[in-house]
Design a protein around this motif. Structure first.
Motif, mmCIF file in Angstrom:
data_model
loop_
_atom_site.group_PDB
_atom_site.id
_atom_site.type_symbol
_atom_site.label_atom_id
_atom_site.label_comp_id
_atom_site.label_asym_id
_atom_site.label_seq_id
_atom_site.Cartn_x
_atom_site.Cartn_y
_atom_site.Cartn_z
ATOM 1 N N ILE A 203 50.171 -110.407 -22.181
ATOM 2 C CA ILE A 203 50.012 -109.145 -22.911
ATOM 3 C C ILE A 203 50.246 -109.365 -24.404
ATOM 4 O O ILE A 203 49.570 -108.753 -25.251
ATOM 5 N N ALA A 204 51.188 -110.238 -24.745
ATOM 6 C CA ALA A 204 51.414 -110.553 -26.157
ATOM 7 C C ALA A 204 50.154 -111.128 -26.789
ATOM 8 O O ALA A 204 49.760 -110.752 -27.901
ATOM 9 N N LEU A 205 49.482 -112.042 -26.083
ATOM 10 C CA LEU A 205 48.227 -112.585 -26.597
ATOM 11 C C LEU A 205 47.162 -111.486 -26.660
ATOM 12 O O LEU A 205 46.380 -111.424 -27.616
ATOM 13 N N GLY A 206 47.138 -110.607 -25.666
ATOM 14 C CA GLY A 206 46.193 -109.498 -25.700
ATOM 15 C C GLY A 206 46.417 -108.593 -26.899
ATOM 16 O O GLY A 206 45.465 -108.121 -27.532
ATOM 17 N N ALA A 207 47.694 -108.359 -27.228
ATOM 18 C CA ALA A 207 48.012 -107.550 -28.413
ATOM 19 C C ALA A 207 47.531 -108.230 -29.688
ATOM 20 O O ALA A 207 47.094 -107.573 -30.639
ATOM 21 N N ILE A 208 47.606 -109.555 -29.715
ATOM 22 C CA ILE A 208 47.150 -110.308 -30.889
ATOM 23 C C ILE A 208 45.646 -110.159 -31.082
ATOM 24 O O ILE A 208 45.160 -110.056 -32.220
ATOM 25 N N LEU A 209 44.900 -110.118 -29.989
ATOM 26 C CA LEU A 209 43.434 -110.073 -30.063
ATOM 27 C C LEU A 209 42.871 -108.662 -30.170
ATOM 28 O O LEU A 209 41.666 -108.502 -30.362
ATOM 29 N N SER A 210 43.700 -107.638 -30.048
ATOM 30 C CA SER A 210 43.199 -106.258 -29.954
ATOM 31 C C SER A 210 42.849 -105.596 -31.286
ATOM 32 O O SER A 210 41.890 -104.815 -31.338
ATOM 33 N N PRO A 211 43.600 -105.801 -32.388
ATOM 34 C CA PRO A 211 43.297 -105.029 -33.605
ATOM 35 C C PRO A 211 42.044 -105.521 -34.317
ATOM 36 O O PRO A 211 41.741 -106.722 -34.318
ATOM 37 N N THR A 212 41.311 -104.587 -34.891
ATOM 38 C CA THR A 212 40.120 -104.915 -35.673
ATOM 39 C C THR A 212 40.489 -105.149 -37.123
ATOM 40 O O THR A 212 41.582 -104.826 -37.571
ATOM 41 N N ASP A 213 39.546 -105.719 -37.863
ATOM 42 C CA ASP A 213 39.777 -106.064 -39.262
ATOM 43 C C ASP A 213 38.982 -105.141 -40.183
ATOM 44 O O ASP A 213 37.912 -104.652 -39.805
ATOM 45 N N ALA A 214 39.504 -104.954 -41.375
ATOM 46 C CA ALA A 214 38.866 -104.036 -42.328
ATOM 47 C C ALA A 214 37.593 -104.589 -42.940
ATOM 48 O O ALA A 214 36.891 -103.866 -43.651
ATOM 49 N N VAL A 215 37.267 -105.866 -42.691
ATOM 50 C CA VAL A 215 36.065 -106.431 -43.294
ATOM 51 C C VAL A 215 34.820 -105.683 -42.826
ATOM 52 O O VAL A 215 33.821 -105.598 -43.548
ATOM 53 N N ALA A 216 34.879 -105.095 -41.623
ATOM 54 C CA ALA A 216 33.720 -104.338 -41.129
ATOM 55 C C ALA A 216 33.410 -103.158 -42.028
ATOM 56 O O ALA A 216 32.236 -102.790 -42.204
ATOM 57 N N THR A 217 34.442 -102.566 -42.606
ATOM 58 C CA THR A 217 34.233 -101.399 -43.460
ATOM 59 C C THR A 217 33.362 -101.741 -44.649
ATOM 60 O O THR A 217 32.448 -100.988 -45.009
#
Length: 573
Positions: free
Chosen positions: A116-130
């Motif tokens: 789950i810790a690794l899943g939390a690491i991979l879950s947030p998106t980055d602002a570069v898409a904006t």
């Protein structure tokens, strides 16, 4: 030391070059910097690069998120806060749990909490898409949702990561209530500290006045919000975001035109350098992470397979959740809210003109204030409904939101905070790194083509034009009111000649620059006084439902006029 200085100078030059080159080759600057970093890291004479993740999490992310929060369109953020909060919290938790179950299944001995810790690491998106979506000229509503998601989901991810790691260290036992309590405490503390720091920042910088000193204070604000919040067990990143939102919304009232212009330019430069440095570092770190994984796991093929599978999982989960958002928002725009609001307005009109005797507690000033408050709420609700209907979310917009969910900076930095004793740590770090790089390059490069394939219709800017016309009318009325009220005076406190006020009042409907009466010093001083009155009126319009873009454009025009007038007045002294 000299080598570090040289590398820093070269880094700034590379970032500036990539930023200038990106529009010419039709590639987003951050993507170009990742490619440059990857290419440079593969050169045989370049040593392996390893950056302490604390430098990114503590030194770079707070000012980056603060800078984005200052310029956040707060009115649109409020209007879509529900789906933004869902993307930032609910989707991150669901994605982390889904990935955790997957990693537990495919990596023997990892354990559910570490997975789950690794899943939390991979879950947030980055602002570069904006930045990519903005460059494509797509729906401002989609941009706001992506920007709001990238500002807030980092905190959810890091709190979930911190809780999972703490549970592993404590022997693997964690209750759902404990996680919910930790998350709630982190958010509440961040909201309180961030709001207090933003409030103090506005008033202290208004008192300081000096432009250079204000800049120095401004650079310290995100860290002043971040550090104490972390010490109290809260999310320092959320505190930095809240401080930025409070500062951005209060700047029109508390800062001078020079301070606002200086802040815009300074933070744009800081954001450019810090964001560029992070993506350049992301590419440069490939060699070290790759070599460590090869030494520990006999090759990177397993990490590549895990990264592709994980990326597929987060895209599937994101697709399902965004489809639900689009469905609910579509019902909201097509609902019967307009009829209910019209009925409420009719009842309010009847109540306002009702001459029947009223109870004592509803008489006089209290009744008038209540009616005025209800009028403002009605106006704002109608403006919100116009916004939803003018910028509806369809399945094509949902497709952009899904495909723009790229992983990036937080994924890279957070992965390297995994404890050394974590099973298969090198494999997990490389997997997280590959998820970030693949999503950035594949989704980032194909997003423009995907948008063209969807054939999204151009946005209807009629609402914006109506808002600009309304603002112009309100500012003209504010100037007229200021001319008719006593007490209008120059900066030194002396009153204006009555004949000048009369001439300007009679010609107010025409462009001020065409009026010869404004060519002398008294005329310039009067225009400054009128700009002050118009800015006060503009601040009150922020609560009337007018969009952030139109308000900020009008404020920028007033600031430009004021700075020009002050320069001309200083030249005459």
């Amino acid at each position: 030391m000299n080598a570090a200085i040289v590398l820093a100078i070269l880094g700034v030059l590379v970032i500036a070059t990539a930023t200038a080159l990106a529009p010419r080759v039709n590639i987003a600057g951050p993507l170009l910097l990742v490619i440059v970093g990857l290419g440079v890291s593969l050169l045989p004479f370049i040593p392996a690069v390893e950056i302490d993740p604390e430098i990114i999490l503590v030194g770079i992310l707070p000012p980056l998120l603060y800078s984005a929060a200052v310029s956040l369109p707060a009115i649109e953020f409020r209007r879509d806060f529900g789906p933004i909060a869902g993307l930032s919290v609910v989707l991150v938790v669901i994605s982390a749990l889904a990935l955790g179950l997957f990693f537990t299944w495919v990596i023997p001995g990892l354990g559910l909490l570490s997975a789950i810790a690794l899943g939390a690491i991979l879950s947030p998106t980055d602002a570069v898409a904006t930045s990519i979506v903005k460059r494509l000229g797509l729906s401002p509503r989609v941009v706001t949702m992506l920007e709001g998601e990238s500002l807030l989901n980092d905190a959810t991810s890091l709190v979930l990561l911190r809780t999972a790691i703490a549970a592993v260290a404590a022997g693997g036992a964690v209750a759902v209530g404990e996680f919910v309590g930790a998350f709630a405490w982190g958010v509440v503390v961040a909201l309180i500290v961030g709001a207090l720091v933003g409030w103090a920042n506005l008033r202290f910088r208004a008192w300081v006045g000096h432009s250079a000193a204000n800049t120095a204070v401004g650079f310290a604000v995100p860290f002043v919000a971040y550090l104490p919040t972390e010490q109290l067990g809260g999310s320092g990143l959320v505190a930095a975001v809240v401080a930025g939102i409070v500062t951005g919304q209060g700047s029109a009232r508390w800062f001078t035109a020079e301070q606002r212009l200086s802040d815009t330019l300074n933070w744009r430069t800081v954001e450019l350098v810090l964001e560029g440095a992070v993506f350049l570092i992301m590419g440069l770190e490939l060699k070290d992470i790759w070599n460590e994984n090869v030494a520990e796991n006999d090759g990177p093929l397993r990490a590549v397979w895990l990264a592709l599978a994980a990326l597929a999982i987060v895209l599937v989960v994101r697709t399902g959740y965004v489809a639900l958002i689009v469905l609910l928002q579509g019902r909201r725009a097509r609902g019967k809210q307009r009829e209910r609001l019209d009925e409420f307005g009719a009842r309010l009109d009847a109540f306002e003109h009702d001459d029947a005797p009223l109870p004592a507690h509803r008489r006089g000033a209290h009744r008038e204030r209540r009616i005025a408050s209800l009028r403002k709420r009605l106006t704002r609700s109608l403006a919100d409904l116009d916004y939803y209907q003018a910028s509806p979310l369809g399945w094509k917009h949902g497709g952009i939101i899904v495909w723009a969910g790229m992983r990036g900076v937080v994924t890279l930095a957070a992965a390297q905070t995994l404890p050394r004793e974590t099973p298969s740590r090198e494999l997990l770090i490389l997997t997280a790194f590959l998820v970030a790089v693949i999503s950035l390059l594949v989704q980032g490069f194909t997003l423009p083509a995907f948008a063209r394939l969807l054939r999204l219709p151009p946005e209807n800017d009629a609402l914006t034009r109506d808002e600009q016309d309304r603002i112009d009318d309100e500012l003209r009325a504010a100037a007229t009111d200021a001319l008719t009220r006593p007490g209008l005076h120059r900066r030194d406190g002396t009153p204006f000649p009555p004949d000048l006020i009369q001439r300007v009042g009679s010609r107010l409907a025409e462009p001020p620059d065409d009026d010869e009466s404004l060519a002398h010093r008294d005329g310039l001083e009067l225009r400054l006084a009128l700009i002050t009155a118009m800015r006060v009126r503009l601040a009150s319009l922020a609560r009337s439902g007018i969009g952030s873009a139109a308000l900020r454009h009008a404020l920028a025009e007033l600031d430009a006029d004021e700075l020009s007038l002050r320069l001309r007045l200083d030249g005459e002294e």
